[in-house]
Design a protein around this motif. Sequence first.
Motif, PDB file in Angstrom:
ATOM      1  N   GLY A  38     -43.173 -14.613 -19.567  1.00  0.00           N
ATOM      2  CA  GLY A  38     -42.318 -13.539 -19.079  1.00  0.00           C
ATOM      3  C   GLY A  38     -42.000 -13.677 -17.605  1.00  0.00           C
ATOM      4  N   ALA A  39     -42.980 -14.105 -16.819  1.00  0.00           N
ATOM      5  CA  ALA A  39     -42.740 -14.314 -15.389  1.00  0.00           C
ATOM      6  C   ALA A  39     -41.654 -15.352 -15.165  1.00  0.00           C
ATOM      7  CB  ALA A  39     -44.040 -14.742 -14.705  1.00  0.00           C
ATOM      8  N   ARG A  40     -41.651 -16.414 -15.968  1.00  0.00           N
ATOM      9  CA  ARG A  40     -40.643 -17.468 -15.830  1.00  0.00           C
ATOM     10  C   ARG A  40     -39.274 -17.003 -16.317  1.00  0.00           C
ATOM     11  NH1 ARG A  40     -40.417 -21.316 -18.773  1.00  0.00           N
ATOM     12  NH2 ARG A  40     -41.892 -20.823 -20.430  1.00  0.00           N
ATOM     13  N   GLU A  82     -48.022 -23.845 -15.799  1.00  0.00           N
ATOM     14  CA  GLU A  82     -46.604 -24.180 -15.760  1.00  0.00           C
ATOM     15  C   GLU A  82     -45.796 -23.119 -15.019  1.00  0.00           C
ATOM     16  OE1 GLU A  82     -45.742 -27.092 -19.518  1.00  0.00           O
ATOM     17  OE2 GLU A  82     -45.298 -24.962 -19.775  1.00  0.00           O
ATOM     18  N   ALA A  83     -46.202 -21.859 -15.154  1.00  0.00           N
ATOM     19  CA  ALA A  83     -45.445 -20.786 -14.504  1.00  0.00           C
ATOM     20  C   ALA A  83     -45.763 -20.653 -13.025  1.00  0.00           C
ATOM     21  CB  ALA A  83     -45.724 -19.449 -15.204  1.00  0.00           C
ATOM     22  N   GLY A  84     -47.008 -20.975 -12.638  1.00  0.00           N
ATOM     23  CA  GLY A  84     -47.415 -20.658 -11.279  1.00  0.00           C
ATOM     24  C   GLY A  84     -47.836 -21.811 -10.405  1.00  0.00           C
ATOM     25  N   LEU A  87     -38.072 -13.955 -17.196  1.00  0.00           N
ATOM     26  CA  LEU A  87     -37.513 -12.745 -16.599  1.00  0.00           C
ATOM     27  C   LEU A  87     -37.456 -12.817 -15.083  1.00  0.00           C
ATOM     28  CD1 LEU A  87     -39.415 -10.101 -18.778  1.00  0.00           C
ATOM     29  CD2 LEU A  87     -37.108 -11.009 -19.146  1.00  0.00           C
ATOM     30  N   ASP A  88     -38.063 -13.849 -14.504  1.00  0.00           N
ATOM     31  CA  ASP A  88     -38.143 -13.993 -13.049  1.00  0.00           C
ATOM     32  C   ASP A  88     -38.780 -12.763 -12.426  1.00  0.00           C
ATOM     33  OD1 ASP A  88     -37.907 -15.142 -10.551  1.00  0.00           O
ATOM     34  OD2 ASP A  88     -35.845 -14.446 -10.233  1.00  0.00           O
ATOM     35  N   GLU A  89     -39.973 -12.437 -12.921  1.00  0.00           N
ATOM     36  CA  GLU A  89     -40.702 -11.260 -12.452  1.00  0.00           C
ATOM     37  C   GLU A  89     -42.115 -11.676 -12.062  1.00  0.00           C
ATOM     38  OE1 GLU A  89     -40.380  -8.254 -15.469  1.00  0.00           O
ATOM     39  OE2 GLU A  89     -38.226  -7.980 -15.140  1.00  0.00           O
ATOM     40  N   PRO A  90     -42.350 -11.928 -10.794  1.00  0.00           N
ATOM     41  CA  PRO A  90     -43.664 -12.418 -10.346  1.00  0.00           C
ATOM     42  C   PRO A  90     -44.815 -11.479 -10.681  1.00  0.00           C
ATOM     43  CG  PRO A  90     -41.998 -12.715  -8.626  1.00  0.00           C
ATOM     44  CD  PRO A  90     -41.363 -11.890  -9.692  1.00  0.00           C
ATOM     45  N   ALA A  91     -44.540 -10.179 -10.815  1.00  0.00           N
ATOM     46  CA  ALA A  91     -45.622  -9.244 -11.130  1.00  0.00           C
ATOM     47  C   ALA A  91     -46.282  -9.585 -12.459  1.00  0.00           C
ATOM     48  CB  ALA A  91     -45.092  -7.813 -11.152  1.00  0.00           C
ATOM     49  N   ARG A  92     -45.517 -10.130 -13.388  1.00  0.00           N
ATOM     50  CA  ARG A  92     -46.100 -10.512 -14.682  1.00  0.00           C
ATOM     51  C   ARG A  92     -47.096 -11.649 -14.486  1.00  0.00           C
ATOM     52  NH1 ARG A  92     -44.254  -5.777 -16.528  1.00  0.00           N
ATOM     53  NH2 ARG A  92     -41.976  -5.678 -16.532  1.00  0.00           N
ATOM     54  N   ARG A 144     -38.283 -23.005  -6.749  1.00  0.00           N
ATOM     55  CA  ARG A 144     -38.334 -21.953  -7.764  1.00  0.00           C
ATOM     56  C   ARG A 144     -37.001 -21.854  -8.502  1.00  0.00           C
ATOM     57  NH1 ARG A 144     -43.055 -20.657  -9.918  1.00  0.00           N
ATOM     58  NH2 ARG A 144     -44.651 -20.875  -8.327  1.00  0.00           N
ATOM     59  N   ALA A 145     -35.921 -22.094  -7.806  1.00  0.00           N
ATOM     60  CA  ALA A 145     -34.606 -22.072  -8.463  1.00  0.00           C
ATOM     61  C   ALA A 145     -34.504 -23.192  -9.488  1.00  0.00           C
ATOM     62  CB  ALA A 145     -33.493 -22.193  -7.423  1.00  0.00           C
ATOM     63  N   LEU A 146     -35.014 -24.378  -9.140  1.00  0.00           N
ATOM     64  CA  LEU A 146     -35.023 -25.468 -10.115  1.00  0.00           C
ATOM     65  C   LEU A 146     -35.918 -25.123 -11.305  1.00  0.00           C
ATOM     66  CD1 LEU A 146     -35.272 -28.623  -7.805  1.00  0.00           C
ATOM     67  CD2 LEU A 146     -33.275 -27.876  -9.111  1.00  0.00           C
ATOM     68  N   ALA A 147     -37.063 -24.523 -11.032  1.00  0.00           N
ATOM     69  CA  ALA A 147     -37.965 -24.137 -12.123  1.00  0.00           C
ATOM     70  C   ALA A 147     -37.304 -23.123 -13.047  1.00  0.00           C
ATOM     71  CB  ALA A 147     -39.264 -23.570 -11.557  1.00  0.00           C
ATOM     72  N   ALA A 148     -36.500 -22.227 -12.474  1.00  0.00           N
ATOM     73  CA  ALA A 148     -35.840 -21.198 -13.282  1.00  0.00           C
ATOM     74  C   ALA A 148     -34.860 -21.805 -14.268  1.00  0.00           C
ATOM     75  CB  ALA A 148     -35.129 -20.190 -12.378  1.00  0.00           C
ATOM     76  N   VAL A 149     -34.257 -22.936 -13.920  1.00  0.00           N
ATOM     77  CA  VAL A 149     -33.318 -23.599 -14.829  1.00  0.00           C
ATOM     78  C   VAL A 149     -34.010 -23.965 -16.140  1.00  0.00           C
ATOM     79  CG1 VAL A 149     -31.908 -25.672 -15.155  1.00  0.00           C
ATOM     80  CG2 VAL A 149     -31.868 -24.450 -12.963  1.00  0.00           C
ATOM     81  N   LEU A 150     -35.290 -24.315 -16.068  1.00  0.00           N
ATOM     82  CA  LEU A 150     -36.032 -24.718 -17.264  1.00  0.00           C
ATOM     83  C   LEU A 150     -36.198 -23.567 -18.245  1.00  0.00           C
ATOM     84  CD1 LEU A 150     -38.846 -26.821 -15.533  1.00  0.00           C
ATOM     85  CD2 LEU A 150     -36.653 -27.613 -16.428  1.00  0.00           C
ATOM     86  N   SER A 151     -35.994 -22.330 -17.785  1.00  0.00           N
ATOM     87  CA  SER A 151     -36.198 -21.155 -18.631  1.00  0.00           C
ATOM     88  C   SER A 151     -34.900 -20.491 -19.060  1.00  0.00           C
ATOM     89  CB  SER A 151     -37.062 -20.127 -17.880  1.00  0.00           C
ATOM     90  OG  SER A 151     -38.288 -20.683 -17.468  1.00  0.00           O
TER      91      SER A 151
END
Length: 739
Positions: free
Chosen positions: A476-478, A538-540, A480-485, A668-675
């Motif tokens: 969900g963090a990846r 993988e997420a963090g 939804l891009d929500e670090p709190a998760r 982080r922007a590159l990582a977001a592409v994977l999701s």
Amino acid sequence: MQPVDERWIGNEIVRMPNRLAAEKSPYLRQHADNPVDWLPWGEEALAKARTEGKPIFLSIGYSTCHWCHVMAHESFESDTVAAVLNQDFVPVKVDREERPDLDRVYMTYVQQTTGHGGWPMSVWLTPEGKPFYGGTYFPREDRHGRPGFITVLNTIAQHWVTQREKIERGATEVVEALRKFATEGVSPAGDGNAPAPLHEAAGEAFEQAFQHFYDAHDTRWGGFGGAPKFPRGSVLNFLFRTAALQGVASDPGQAAIGVAAVTLQRMAEGGLHDHLGGGFHRYAVDAEWHVPHFEKMLYDQALIAVNYLEAQQATGVPMFGWVARGIFDYVARDLTDPAGGFYSAEDADSETGDGGQVTGNGKHAEGAFYVWTQAELEAALGEDAAFFCAHYDVKPDGNVAQDPHGEFGGRNVLRQLRPLARTAEQFKLDLPAAEQKLLACLEKLRVIRAARPRPHRDDKVITAWNGLMISALAQGARILDEPARLTAAVRAAEFLQRELYDEAAGTLYRSWRQGRGAVPGFAEDYACLIQGLLDLYEAGSDVRWLQWAERLQAKMEALFWDAERGGYFNSRADDPAIIVRLKDDYDGAEPAANSVAAMNLVRLDWMLGSAEDCSSYHDRARRTVEALRPAWSRQPQALPQMLCALELVLAEPRTVVLAGDPRSPSLRALAAVLSESPGPRRAVLWADGAAGQQWLARRRPYLAEMKPVGGQATAYVCENFTCRVPVTTCTALRADLTA
């Protein structure tokens, strides 16, 4: 007859708690005041049965089980029933959530002898723990031609006295049959012909499973088959994986996404979904997802959340993401221990009064916390009530059409039968105004409902279920891009490492409640936690989670691996009370430990290569899916999560290495592409230029050379043991992923 433990206190006799009062399990403690002389499972109970020459009555359930409560009130709180149990049997209580190994052994027996299973489970055993009779719920008295519990107890007690030798001989045959079943269920098919190559068998199984779910899909209400309907997360996982492999734009991909998306949309609209508090109930008793069995389980929240996350990836529809957020918010609010771990469940039953008014009078009913009369809603919402009632199908006489137990007369289970745009049109509102009105109504009702007596909460922290929730939150963090998760997932992982892990021995424990329980972890605890840790890494990017996952995998091999046939037993070899070691061959409400483990092994292979002892993760993954081949080739729909692992076993390694500072917005922007969209599964590795990359490079030397290009955050896409030209932009990375 053994007397009930009673003592004079003051001028009256007070019944004293039985031995379950000293247990940590909420389920066992619920029965501590029964007149039954319950013992917890263990050598003491078995020794008592041997010494006294009595059979064991084994009752297995869990604290949020509705029918467990019913049988407890009818039978286990009865002095008449207790007198028979205490005189003729050694009564033993087991919490299935603490001892899933025992539950699976005796549930297999009950299912094979009666054709069905469930809880409460009632099994009669010889003093050696061998089963000779079993069932599920028994009514106290004879009913509709069915023998009641007292009749069954008296009959078994009489037969034990007059036919004990015959019963024990039959029980020994039962155990041998269970052992044969366990062996045949994991051995290669014995038709005399050489088995088909794995890739051919896998292709056929994938096709058969997809066709089964496509044909069984309820095109109107979603789900598969008729009532009751269960949200089986592994099925939807399989459908989304099918779409990713076929291509989301292809006809098969669109068909798979369509089946899964319709199911998830109808689940979210129905009463299975808690529209006020978020999260999902256990299952629906009807085909329309309308009337749920109201208990809420942590593992359901984790598995269903992942389904909704994948639905958002596959469709781009924001609604699916919002439902996942609602699940996470519910877990954070109502199922999270202050120290970070996640509780197990909330009950279906809660206090209520006559006419649906909550009075705190001690009476309980299923769903009392969740249902509403129209009058209650009108009093709470005033002039907005008509709008709300129209949108959620509220009726003056209640909206539950089928109510066999008479629990919902005049009450409504909230559900959406039409889109908000239609309700807005009816009340002459534009859509934004209707959304605000609906949100305001929901908030008012949340506050009012919070004042009602809450359902019982089982505050055990179970390792396996926490592993599933960590996995869901990390994903969900990846997505939804929500670090709190991610923060919540990390706190839970730290809790498990602190409270449920013996670092010196390298072993996990099953559960925690006001301290660590005494029961060691099972295969599912290791497998699910390892999955969560891999997703957390993988997420963090924090390599400590990958390092811990590797240590846990090594311990899992030592405790549960079947060196002869492959795959993992559910239980440890050193438990003498387990009459047969089984391997799960069904991805049901929870995925089977072998299905999760096989996927973990492939991911570890892609990330680390061989294990520290130089053994091959990939070989073990292949042996695991081969061990279960008789099951998934005969009935592939029984093991959809195993089929997802099978795809990885047959694939060449697929990894993406992200090089740079993990905290930088550009990486982080590159990582977001994977999701952004579903695709073939890839392992993610972080080349952070620090200790994490140094540790990885000792396992994968080529990683030492993967650095940011020109000082920019960089992604390396690697497939078939070859890495493409590194890229530094999101556009280029998207192109690489789809090439």
